[in-house]
Scaffold this motif. Sequence first.
Motif, PDB file in Angstrom:
ATOM      1  N   MET A 104       0.536  -1.354   0.472  1.00 48.90           N
ATOM      2  CA  MET A 104       0.032  -0.071  -0.234  1.00 48.90           C
ATOM      3  C   MET A 104       0.565   1.346   0.065  1.00 48.90           C
ATOM      4  O   MET A 104       1.920   1.586   0.584  1.00 48.90           O
ATOM      5  N   ALA A 105       0.655   2.507  -0.817  1.00 49.06           N
ATOM      6  CA  ALA A 105       0.934   3.628  -0.976  1.00 49.06           C
ATOM      7  C   ALA A 105       1.616   4.421   0.727  1.00 49.06           C
ATOM      8  O   ALA A 105       0.091   4.369   1.359  1.00 49.06           O
ATOM      9  N   LEU A 106       1.985   5.174   0.784  1.00 48.46           N
ATOM     10  CA  LEU A 106       1.881   6.038   2.100  1.00 48.46           C
ATOM     11  C   LEU A 106       1.050   6.630   1.388  1.00 48.46           C
ATOM     12  O   LEU A 106      -0.208   7.361   0.159  1.00 48.46           O
ATOM     13  N   GLN A 107       0.386   6.962   2.612  1.00 50.61           N
ATOM     14  CA  GLN A 107      -1.225   8.237   1.983  1.00 50.61           C
ATOM     15  C   GLN A 107      -1.078   9.418   2.034  1.00 50.61           C
ATOM     16  O   GLN A 107       0.064   9.874   2.888  1.00 50.61           O
ATOM     17  N   GLU A 108      -1.489  10.399   1.222  1.00 53.08           N
ATOM     18  CA  GLU A 108      -1.039  11.283   0.804  1.00 53.08           C
ATOM     19  C   GLU A 108      -0.992  12.426   1.914  1.00 53.08           C
ATOM     20  O   GLU A 108       0.442  12.436   1.836  1.00 53.08           O
ATOM     21  N   HIS A 109      -1.896  12.438   2.362  1.00 55.88           N
ATOM     22  CA  HIS A 109      -2.044  13.648   3.382  1.00 55.88           C
ATOM     23  C   HIS A 109      -2.758  13.398   4.896  1.00 55.88           C
ATOM     24  O   HIS A 109      -1.596  12.338   5.296  1.00 55.88           O
ATOM     25  N   GLY A 110      -3.446  13.539   5.385  1.00 52.01           N
ATOM     26  CA  GLY A 110      -3.913  13.639   6.581  1.00 52.01           C
ATOM     27  C   GLY A 110      -3.145  11.994   6.918  1.00 52.01           C
ATOM     28  O   GLY A 110      -1.883  12.238   7.499  1.00 52.01           O
ATOM     29  N   LYS A 111      -3.599  10.883   7.346  1.00 52.27           N
ATOM     30  CA  LYS A 111      -2.804   9.916   8.457  1.00 52.27           C
ATOM     31  C   LYS A 111      -2.118   9.136   8.176  1.00 52.27           C
ATOM     32  O   LYS A 111      -1.780   8.307   6.280  1.00 52.27           O
ATOM     33  N   ARG A 112      -0.952   8.848   8.943  1.00 53.21           N
ATOM     34  CA  ARG A 112      -0.065   8.095   8.333  1.00 53.21           C
ATOM     35  C   ARG A 112      -0.160   6.866   8.858  1.00 53.21           C
ATOM     36  O   ARG A 112       0.032   7.189  10.373  1.00 53.21           O
ATOM     37  N   ARG A 113       0.356   5.248   9.128  1.00 53.92           N
ATOM     38  CA  ARG A 113       0.538   4.798   9.737  1.00 53.92           C
ATOM     39  C   ARG A 113       1.708   4.408  10.510  1.00 53.92           C
ATOM     40  O   ARG A 113       2.659   4.413   9.624  1.00 53.92           O
ATOM     41  N   VAL A 114       1.481   4.254  11.443  1.00 55.62           N
ATOM     42  CA  VAL A 114       2.332   4.469  13.233  1.00 55.62           C
ATOM     43  C   VAL A 114       3.051   4.528  13.777  1.00 55.62           C
ATOM     44  O   VAL A 114       1.570   3.726  14.135  1.00 55.62           O
ATOM     45  N   ALA A 115       3.891   3.227  13.516  1.00 53.09           N
ATOM     46  CA  ALA A 115       4.328   2.182  14.822  1.00 53.09           C
ATOM     47  C   ALA A 115       5.445   3.164  15.477  1.00 53.09           C
ATOM     48  O   ALA A 115       6.044   3.378  15.525  1.00 53.09           O
ATOM     49  N   ILE A 139       5.787   5.372   9.506  1.00 51.14           N
ATOM     50  CA  ILE A 139       7.126   6.156  10.488  1.00 51.14           C
ATOM     51  C   ILE A 139       6.641   4.923  11.276  1.00 51.14           C
ATOM     52  O   ILE A 139       6.168   4.852  12.316  1.00 51.14           O
ATOM     53  N   ALA A 140       7.805   5.346  12.119  1.00 52.02           N
ATOM     54  CA  ALA A 140       8.570   4.198  13.078  1.00 52.02           C
ATOM     55  C   ALA A 140       9.231   4.309  14.185  1.00 52.02           C
ATOM     56  O   ALA A 140      10.293   5.592  14.284  1.00 52.02           O
ATOM     57  N   ILE A 141       8.333   4.972  15.203  1.00 46.14           N
ATOM     58  CA  ILE A 141       9.089   5.479  16.843  1.00 46.14           C
ATOM     59  C   ILE A 141       9.612   4.526  17.357  1.00 46.14           C
ATOM     60  O   ILE A 141       9.516   4.167  18.366  1.00 46.14           O
ATOM     61  N   ASN A 142      10.943   5.419  18.042  1.00 49.45           N
ATOM     62  CA  ASN A 142      11.922   4.665  18.984  1.00 49.45           C
ATOM     63  C   ASN A 142      12.657   5.469  20.106  1.00 49.45           C
ATOM     64  O   ASN A 142      13.192   5.950  19.579  1.00 49.45           O
ATOM     65  N   TRP A 143      11.455   6.147  20.580  1.00 50.83           N
ATOM     66  CA  TRP A 143      12.122   6.689  21.149  1.00 50.83           C
ATOM     67  C   TRP A 143      13.507   6.622  22.404  1.00 50.83           C
ATOM     68  O   TRP A 143      14.226   7.593  23.247  1.00 50.83           O
ATOM     69  N   MET A 144      13.725   5.130  22.888  1.00 59.19           N
ATOM     70  CA  MET A 144      14.986   4.434  23.004  1.00 59.19           C
ATOM     71  C   MET A 144      15.655   4.639  22.704  1.00 59.19           C
ATOM     72  O   MET A 144      16.828   4.298  23.345  1.00 59.19           O
ATOM     73  N   GLY A 145      16.085   4.787  21.265  1.00 61.80           N
ATOM     74  CA  GLY A 145      17.304   4.913  20.419  1.00 61.80           C
ATOM     75  C   GLY A 145      17.581   6.213  20.500  1.00 61.80           C
ATOM     76  O   GLY A 145      17.581   7.198  20.861  1.00 61.80           O
ATOM     77  N   GLY A 146      18.546   6.570  19.692  1.00 64.52           N
ATOM     78  CA  GLY A 146      19.122   7.182  18.610  1.00 64.52           C
ATOM     79  C   GLY A 146      20.372   7.770  19.419  1.00 64.52           C
ATOM     80  O   GLY A 146      21.309   8.715  19.252  1.00 64.52           O
ATOM     81  N   LEU A 147      21.315   6.342  19.940  1.00 65.69           N
ATOM     82  CA  LEU A 147      22.536   6.679  20.785  1.00 65.69           C
ATOM     83  C   LEU A 147      23.994   6.802  19.317  1.00 65.69           C
ATOM     84  O   LEU A 147      24.245   5.480  19.391  1.00 65.69           O
ATOM     85  N   HIS A 148      23.880   7.634  18.812  1.00 62.47           N
ATOM     86  CA  HIS A 148      25.284   8.218  18.318  1.00 62.47           C
ATOM     87  C   HIS A 148      25.955   8.389  18.082  1.00 62.47           C
ATOM     88  O   HIS A 148      26.812   8.080  17.646  1.00 62.47           O
ATOM     89  N   HIS A 149      26.515   8.223  19.862  1.00 61.34           N
ATOM     90  CA  HIS A 149      27.560   8.148  19.956  1.00 61.34           C
ATOM     91  C   HIS A 149      28.908   6.835  19.995  1.00 61.34           C
ATOM     92  O   HIS A 149      29.863   6.939  19.896  1.00 61.34           O
ATOM     93  N   ALA A 150      28.099   5.855  19.919  1.00 60.09           N
ATOM     94  CA  ALA A 150      28.556   4.646  20.177  1.00 60.09           C
ATOM     95  C   ALA A 150      28.980   4.056  19.242  1.00 60.09           C
ATOM     96  O   ALA A 150      28.667   4.408  18.113  1.00 60.09           O
ATOM     97  N   LYS A 151      30.637   3.513  19.339  1.00 62.67           N
ATOM     98  CA  LYS A 151      31.201   2.824  18.427  1.00 62.67           C
ATOM     99  C   LYS A 151      31.712   1.563  18.468  1.00 62.67           C
ATOM    100  O   LYS A 151      30.823   0.561  19.501  1.00 62.67           O
TER     101      LYS A 151
END
Length: 326
Positions: free
Chosen positions: A1-12, A131-143
Motif C-alpha cells: 500500500m502506498a503512503l497516504q498522501e495527506h492525513g493519517k500516516r500508519r505510525v508504529a 513512520i516508526a518511532i523509538n524514543w529509546m534509541g538514537g544513541l549515536h556516539h557508540a562505536k
Amino acid sequence: MALQEHGKRRVAYYYDSNVGNYYYGQGHVMKPHRIRMTHHLVLNYGIYRHLEVYRPFPATFEDMCRFHSEDYMEFLRTASPDNLKQYNKQMLKFNVGEDCPLFDGLFEFCQLSSGGSLAAAVKLNKQKADIAINWMGGLHHAKKAEASGFCYSNDIVLGILELLKYHKRVLYVDIDVHHGDGVEEAFYTTDRVMTVSFHKYGDFFPGTGDLKDIGAGRGRYYSVNVPLRDGITDESYRFIFVPVMTKVMEVFQPSAVVLQCGADSLNGDRLGPFNLTLKGHGDCVKFFRDCNVPLMLLGGGGYTPRNVARCWTYETSLAVNMEIPD
C-alpha cells in the motif's frame, strides 16, 4: 500500500516500560526516566489511540554483533558494578567509566534501545508502517568497540543495516546538538548511506563534524556536516535546514530516512547551547513527514527531562498529524 498522501500516516511506536528504571548513577545527566515521562504524556494526551504501540523484542547478542565487536559486547554483557575490579583493563580499553559508567542492567538497557530500532526497521521494511518511532534509541556516539558520550550500543547503525536489506539508499539526519560521529564513522566509506548532521561545533563534545569532513572512498561526498555556533534560533536553523535537506532529498533520493531527534538542541537544555523551540525542532520532523518516504524517528540526547518529554510527545503528535494543546 502506498503512503497516504495527506492525513493519517500508519505510525508504529516502540516502547518497553522497563526502560525508565535504568539509572546511570547519581549526578549523571543522562536519565532514561525521560523516556517514561514521554510515554506518559503520549498516553495522557490520547496520542496512543492513533499509534500501533509495540513492545520490541530485546536485541540479542548476535543482533548487536552485526556492528559491534564480540569482545566489546561480551564485556558489556558480563561486567557489572559488583565485579568491575577484575575488568579494569577492559574498562579503559572500551572507554567505560567516566561519561559511560558501568551501571546495573547496562546490557539489558542496550538490548531495549537497539531492539526498538531493529523492530522499527523491520516494520518499515515490511511496509507495515509509514513512520516508526523509538524514543529509546538514537544513541549515536557508540562505536564498533567503544562506548562514548553516554552511548554503549549504536541502535541507529543496527537499524540502518537492517533497512539496507530492503533499501538501496538510506538517509540519516541528526538534529541532536552533538555531532552524530558514531553513525557517520560506521558509514563513512559507503555511498548507500548518506549522513547529515547539524550540530554545535568548536570546543564541544565530541569535537568532530567539521564542514570539511565529507566521507572517503566510495563514501566521499556522502557525509554532510553542518557545524553551528551557540544560540541558533528556529529561524536561522530553518534557513539552513530546509534548503540543505531539500537538495539532499533531490540528489540522493533515499527510499528510507532515519531522523535522530536529540532534544538537547532545544533552548534550556542542561548541556546544549542552542536556542530552538519545540516548534523549530518539530519542523524537522514535519519536513520529513511531508516527504512521504518511510521514516524512522529516534530519540538521542536531551538533559532537561521535562523538555525532552514535551519535545518527543509533540513530535509523536506530528507523526500522526494530531493537534494537541500546548
